[in-house]
Design a protein around this motif. Structure first.
Motif, PDB file in Angstrom:
ATOM      1  N   TYR A  29       0.824  -1.207   0.000  1.00 44.61           N
ATOM      2  CA  TYR A  29       0.000   0.000   0.000  1.00 44.61           C
ATOM      3  C   TYR A  29       0.861   1.261   0.000  1.00 44.61           C
ATOM      4  N   ARG A  30       1.928   1.257   0.794  1.00 44.19           N
ATOM      5  CA  ARG A  30       2.811   2.436   0.849  1.00 44.19           C
ATOM      6  C   ARG A  30       3.444   2.713  -0.505  1.00 44.19           C
ATOM      7  N   ILE A  31       3.836   1.668  -1.206  1.00 46.00           N
ATOM      8  CA  ILE A  31       4.431   1.857  -2.532  1.00 46.00           C
ATOM      9  C   ILE A  31       3.392   2.367  -3.523  1.00 46.00           C
ATOM     10  N   VAL A  32       2.193   1.819  -3.477  1.00 47.87           N
ATOM     11  CA  VAL A  32       1.125   2.293  -4.361  1.00 47.87           C
ATOM     12  C   VAL A  32       0.822   3.760  -4.077  1.00 47.87           C
ATOM     13  N   GLN A  33       0.757   4.111  -2.812  1.00 48.39           N
ATOM     14  CA  GLN A  33       0.506   5.494  -2.424  1.00 48.39           C
ATOM     15  C   GLN A  33       1.631   6.401  -2.943  1.00 48.39           C
ATOM     16  N   TRP A  34       2.872   5.963  -2.799  1.00 48.75           N
ATOM     17  CA  TRP A  34       4.016   6.746  -3.273  1.00 48.75           C
ATOM     18  C   TRP A  34       3.941   6.931  -4.785  1.00 48.75           C
TER      19      TRP A  34
END
Length: 83
Positions: free
Chosen positions: A22-27
């Motif tokens: 999720y953090r990578i998608v958000q980034w």
């Protein structure tokens, strides 16, 4: 590699959990066009992967094993849902 392939590769890679994904998608949503420049070490940093799992993740994300699983999944599956 397009975004869908990247997300599937990320999901299939050992050493990262759903929060890290999720953090990578958000980034990526905040930094459009940066997918091509995203190296495994930067992905580890963004995802907040614990030091004891970084090596496993960083090697896994570019491994032939994950590439083979990705190819097999794309050939055998017609549908894929993320988030």
């Amino acid at each position: 590699m397009n975004l869908n392939q990247f997300l599937l590769r990320l999901h299939l890679t050992p050493g990262i959990g759903i929060k890290g994904e999720y953090r990578i998608v958000q980034w990526l949503a905040e930094h459009p066009g940066q997918l091509r420049n995203l190296l495994p070490a930067k992905m580890s940093e963004i995802a907040g992967i614990l030091p004891q799992h970084r090596s496993k993740f960083e090697q896994g994300v570019i491994s032939d094993t994950v590439s083979q699983v990705l190819t097999r999944h794309q050939n055998e599956s017609q549908y894929l849902t993320f988030f």
